[in-house]
Design a protein around this motif. Structure first.
Motif, PDB file in Angstrom:
ATOM      1  N   ALA A 252     -10.483 -40.863  21.737  1.00  0.00           N
ATOM      2  CA  ALA A 252     -11.731 -40.256  22.225  1.00  0.00           C
ATOM      3  C   ALA A 252     -12.408 -41.170  23.244  1.00  0.00           C
ATOM      4  CB  ALA A 252     -12.667 -39.981  21.058  1.00  0.00           C
ATOM      5  N   LYS A 253     -12.381 -42.450  22.975  1.00  0.00           N
ATOM      6  CA  LYS A 253     -13.027 -43.405  23.884  1.00  0.00           C
ATOM      7  C   LYS A 253     -12.307 -43.429  25.241  1.00  0.00           C
ATOM      8  CE  LYS A 253     -14.279 -48.227  24.236  1.00  0.00           C
ATOM      9  NZ  LYS A 253     -14.150 -49.547  23.687  1.00  0.00           N
ATOM     10  N   VAL A 254     -10.985 -43.521  25.189  1.00  0.00           N
ATOM     11  CA  VAL A 254     -10.219 -43.572  26.442  1.00  0.00           C
ATOM     12  C   VAL A 254     -10.341 -42.226  27.177  1.00  0.00           C
ATOM     13  CG1 VAL A 254      -7.907 -43.876  27.429  1.00  0.00           C
ATOM     14  CG2 VAL A 254      -8.682 -45.362  25.577  1.00  0.00           C
ATOM     15  N   ALA A 255     -10.362 -41.140  26.420  1.00  0.00           N
ATOM     16  CA  ALA A 255     -10.518 -39.819  27.051  1.00  0.00           C
ATOM     17  C   ALA A 255     -11.868 -39.731  27.766  1.00  0.00           C
ATOM     18  CB  ALA A 255     -10.400 -38.716  26.012  1.00  0.00           C
ATOM     19  N   ALA A 256     -12.908 -40.268  27.120  1.00  0.00           N
ATOM     20  CA  ALA A 256     -14.244 -40.237  27.739  1.00  0.00           C
ATOM     21  C   ALA A 256     -14.229 -41.045  29.042  1.00  0.00           C
ATOM     22  CB  ALA A 256     -15.291 -40.802  26.774  1.00  0.00           C
ATOM     23  N   HIS A 257     -13.630 -42.213  28.995  1.00  0.00           N
ATOM     24  CA  HIS A 257     -13.576 -43.023  30.219  1.00  0.00           C
ATOM     25  C   HIS A 257     -12.661 -42.389  31.250  1.00  0.00           C
ATOM     26  CE1 HIS A 257     -16.031 -46.556  29.107  1.00  0.00           C
ATOM     27  NE2 HIS A 257     -15.873 -46.012  27.917  1.00  0.00           N
ATOM     28  N   GLY A 258     -11.608 -41.710  30.765  1.00  0.00           N
ATOM     29  CA  GLY A 258     -10.641 -41.064  31.664  1.00  0.00           C
ATOM     30  C   GLY A 258     -11.235 -39.918  32.456  1.00  0.00           C
TER      31      GLY A 258
ATOM     32  N   HIS B  81     -18.981 -41.184  22.443  1.00  0.00           N
ATOM     33  CA  HIS B  81     -18.584 -42.118  23.507  1.00  0.00           C
ATOM     34  C   HIS B  81     -19.218 -41.721  24.848  1.00  0.00           C
ATOM     35  CE1 HIS B  81     -16.007 -44.722  21.249  1.00  0.00           C
ATOM     36  NE2 HIS B  81     -15.395 -43.679  20.697  1.00  0.00           N
ATOM     37  N   ALA B  82     -19.307 -40.421  25.086  1.00  0.00           N
ATOM     38  CA  ALA B  82     -19.923 -39.967  26.347  1.00  0.00           C
ATOM     39  C   ALA B  82     -21.384 -40.379  26.387  1.00  0.00           C
ATOM     40  CB  ALA B  82     -19.780 -38.449  26.480  1.00  0.00           C
ATOM     41  N   ALA B  83     -22.061 -40.195  25.265  1.00  0.00           N
ATOM     42  CA  ALA B  83     -23.492 -40.530  25.216  1.00  0.00           C
ATOM     43  C   ALA B  83     -23.704 -42.031  25.394  1.00  0.00           C
ATOM     44  CB  ALA B  83     -24.081 -40.061  23.887  1.00  0.00           C
ATOM     45  N   ALA B  84     -22.712 -42.829  24.990  1.00  0.00           N
ATOM     46  CA  ALA B  84     -22.857 -44.288  25.098  1.00  0.00           C
ATOM     47  C   ALA B  84     -22.596 -44.800  26.509  1.00  0.00           C
ATOM     48  CB  ALA B  84     -21.908 -44.964  24.112  1.00  0.00           C
ATOM     49  N   ILE B  85     -22.035 -43.953  27.383  1.00  0.00           N
ATOM     50  CA  ILE B  85     -21.755 -44.401  28.753  1.00  0.00           C
ATOM     51  C   ILE B  85     -23.072 -44.533  29.511  1.00  0.00           C
ATOM     52  CG2 ILE B  85     -20.721 -43.706  30.977  1.00  0.00           C
ATOM     53  CD1 ILE B  85     -18.407 -42.512  29.358  1.00  0.00           C
ATOM     54  N   LYS B  86     -23.317 -45.711  30.026  1.00  0.00           N
ATOM     55  CA  LYS B  86     -24.590 -45.939  30.712  1.00  0.00           C
ATOM     56  C   LYS B  86     -24.482 -45.427  32.144  1.00  0.00           C
ATOM     57  CE  LYS B  86     -28.054 -49.544  31.458  1.00  0.00           C
ATOM     58  NZ  LYS B  86     -28.262 -49.306  32.887  1.00  0.00           N
TER      59      LYS B  86
ATOM     60  N   THR C 275      -2.470 -43.609  26.151  1.00  0.00           N
ATOM     61  CA  THR C 275      -3.426 -44.266  27.045  1.00  0.00           C
ATOM     62  C   THR C 275      -3.785 -43.250  28.117  1.00  0.00           C
ATOM     63  OG1 THR C 275      -3.859 -46.225  28.383  1.00  0.00           O
ATOM     64  CG2 THR C 275      -1.680 -45.257  28.609  1.00  0.00           C
ATOM     65  N   TYR C 276      -4.742 -43.610  28.984  1.00  0.00           N
ATOM     66  CA  TYR C 276      -5.027 -42.744  30.133  1.00  0.00           C
ATOM     67  C   TYR C 276      -5.429 -43.604  31.322  1.00  0.00           C
ATOM     68  CZ  TYR C 276      -5.616 -38.465  32.592  1.00  0.00           C
ATOM     69  OH  TYR C 276      -5.405 -37.438  33.473  1.00  0.00           O
ATOM     70  N   GLY C 277      -4.755 -43.423  32.448  1.00  0.00           N
ATOM     71  CA  GLY C 277      -5.093 -44.162  33.669  1.00  0.00           C
ATOM     72  C   GLY C 277      -4.586 -45.588  33.609  1.00  0.00           C
ATOM     73  N   GLY C 278      -4.921 -46.336  34.641  1.00  0.00           N
ATOM     74  CA  GLY C 278      -4.618 -47.770  34.624  1.00  0.00           C
ATOM     75  C   GLY C 278      -3.213 -48.134  35.056  1.00  0.00           C
TER      76      GLY C 278
END
Ligand code: ADP
Length: 493
Positions: A284-290, A322-327, A453-456
């Motif tokens: 979920a965290k990597v998806a949010a950043h992705g 995780h989305a809500a935590a993204i500044k 993983t996603y990206g990178g």
């Protein structure tokens, strides 16, 4: 990178920017300029030249002359390497200044911009510079009465049209291998991300790249870009941007000199999470950043998340957390994780997708305009938790922080949903089942399939699309194929 250094660079006044043509700064032939608007606060930062057809022709003529007289293409590869390495060094030495300049213009968060823009461009130039004196032609296994030599020759003048999300990274994916190969180039930056490419072109001259080898003409796509595409003197056209523009470029090539056209046209990339994902929270965290980093303005963004139904509710909850935590905020604040949307036009387009999902009665989390008091263009990440395949959001690229989440029941259904798109750029699969992971890699039609993983992915592997995501490859040694042609010498012994 300290906040103080960034603040002094943020406050630095900017000159009016000009084209770089034939080794010199030149203004538009009619004196025209374009305002450079900062998405951080909507202010006008400076201007850059509004290129004309005459400006574009002048740059193409300079590139043609520079190619044909061999001032660059006839140098020993090791000599080109030396200049390119010097250029990479200069970009690195000025990396923070370049990164801040870019962020002021396009709004990417500085942490990402520094790595993904000047530092990535320097690494890309270095990679292709290092490779160019290690490529060989071939001696064919012919009848011994003949000698068949296969040479690899630079194709000539390359036109490059690049987008605004990562102008230097994507630009370097084109000019790195093209210039190392011995080609010359006319590059047109996007209207809202021109300054760093002009700055880097200046550094190329400082490094000793001969005049006319790397020309940058700023201006409108429909004028400068269209002229490059129509030119009889451009041998190859490389492009990253929208499908609509890609189609126009192919038409222009057909109308003019049948130049080869390589397109990277974005995607609607599926990120598939099975119930046996190694770590649901990590997924979920990597998806949010992705999807949400750089405000979703990433061609490989994982903009469709397909989740096995048994974990759908739990996953959406984690994703939302995780989305809500993204500044989200000022991209020049080092604590920011998602900066400004590139332009007001793009922001309104993003919000229209969210409004449409709401009007359809979908479960929408987030996705509102924020920080409007700054004058800048910001929105909170948007999750549409129950998107349907018939929704526009499931089919069209938003190029913003808006993700469609859709549940599936079986592996076969996941594959069908993943491939139910006209695009084919990227994908991901999250599973601990090794066989399933490899089956999915085979069955998903995309240029890259990530596993757990996603990206990178780094420079060593190719990036290219299938279906309507385009053709040809950026990155890796395969990128040379666009810029080095094969020529046969058939010799009777
Ligand atoms: P986006 O919608 O992401 O801005 P575009 O395809 O419009 O994507 O833009 C990508 C690049 O293509 C930009 O540099 C833009 O100026 C250029 N461009 C836009 N329209 C044309 C055109 N008709 N001919 C050539 N280049 C164009």
């Amino acid at each position: 990178m300290s906040q103080n250094q960034i603040e002094s660079l943020r406050a630095a006044p900017l000159p009016a920017f000009q084209h770089i043509v034939d080794g010199r700064q030149v203004s538009a032939s009619d004196g025209g300029t374009m305002a450079v608007v900062s998405p951080i606060d909507g202010s006008v930062l400076t201007t850059c030249a509004r290129g004309t057809v005459a400006d574009t022709d002048a740059a193409i003529t300079a590139a043609r002359r520079a190619f044909d007289d061999g001032r660059w293409s006839d140098l020993p590869p090791a000599a080109r390497k030396k200049t390119l390495l010097k250029w990479a060094e200069l970009i690195e030495a000025n990396a923070l200044e370049i990164a801040v300049l870019g962020v002021r213009e396009n709004g990417t968060e500085i942490g990402m911009a520094l790595k993904a823009e000047p530092l990535s461009a320097a690494a890309t130039i270095r990679y292709y510079a290092e490779a160019i004196d290690k490529l060989h032609g071939e001696i064919a296994a012919t009848d011994p009465a003949f000698l068949g030599l296969v040479h690899r020759e630079p194709v000539g003048v390359v036109g490059a049209i690049v987008p605004w999300n990562f102008p230097l990274m994507i630009g370097a994916w084109k000019f790195g291998p093209a210039l190392a190969a011995g080609c010359t180039m006319v590059l047109k930056p996007a209207e809202t991300a021109s300054l760093t490419l002009l700055r880097v072109a200046e550094l190329a001259l400082e490094a000793g790249l001969p005049p006319g080898v790397f020309n940058v003409v700023t201006g409108e796509g429909a004028v400068v870009g269209a002229r490059i595409a129509d030119s009889m003197d451009v041998d190859v056209l490389v492009f990253t941007g929208s499908g609509g523009t890609g189609r126009r470029l192919l038409e222009a090539a057909a109308r003019s000199n049948l130049k080869r056209v390589y397109l990277e046209l974005g995607g609607k990339s599926p990120n598939i999470v099975f119930a046996d994902a190694p770590d649901l929270d990590e997924a979920a965290k990597v998806a949010a950043h992705g999807i949400f980093r750089n405000s979703g303005q990433v061609c490989i963004a994982g903009s469709r998340i397909l989740v096995e139904r048994s974990i759908h509710a739990a996953f959406v909850e984690k994703l939302a957390a995780h989305a809500a935590a993204i500044k989200v905020g000022d991209p020049l604040d080092t604590a920011t994780q998602a900066g400004a949307v590139n332009s007001e036009r793009q922001l309104l387009q993003n919000l229209a997708f969210v409004d449409e999902a709401r009007a359809l009665g979908r479960n929408v989390i987030g996705g509102t305009r924020i920080l409007q008091e700054t004058g800048g263009f910001y929105m909170s990440p948007a999750i549409v938790a129950d998107a349907k395949p018939e929704d526009r959001l499931f089919r069209e690229e938003v190029f913003g922080p808006v993700v469609a989440v859709t549940a599936f029941d079986t592996e076969a259904e996941a594959v069908a949903l993943a491939n139910d798109t006209s695009y084919g750029l990227a994908a991901a699969v999250w599973t601990t089942n090794l066989s399933r992971a490899h089956r999915m890699v085979r069955k998903i039609r995309a240029g890259i399939v990530h596993v757990n993983t996603y990206g990178g992915s780094d420079l060593t592997v190719p990036l290219g699309g299938v279906k309507q995501s385009g053709n040809g490859h950026d990155k890796s040694l395969h990128a040379f194929d666009k810029f080095l042609d094969l020529k046969t010498a058939w010799v009777k012994l």
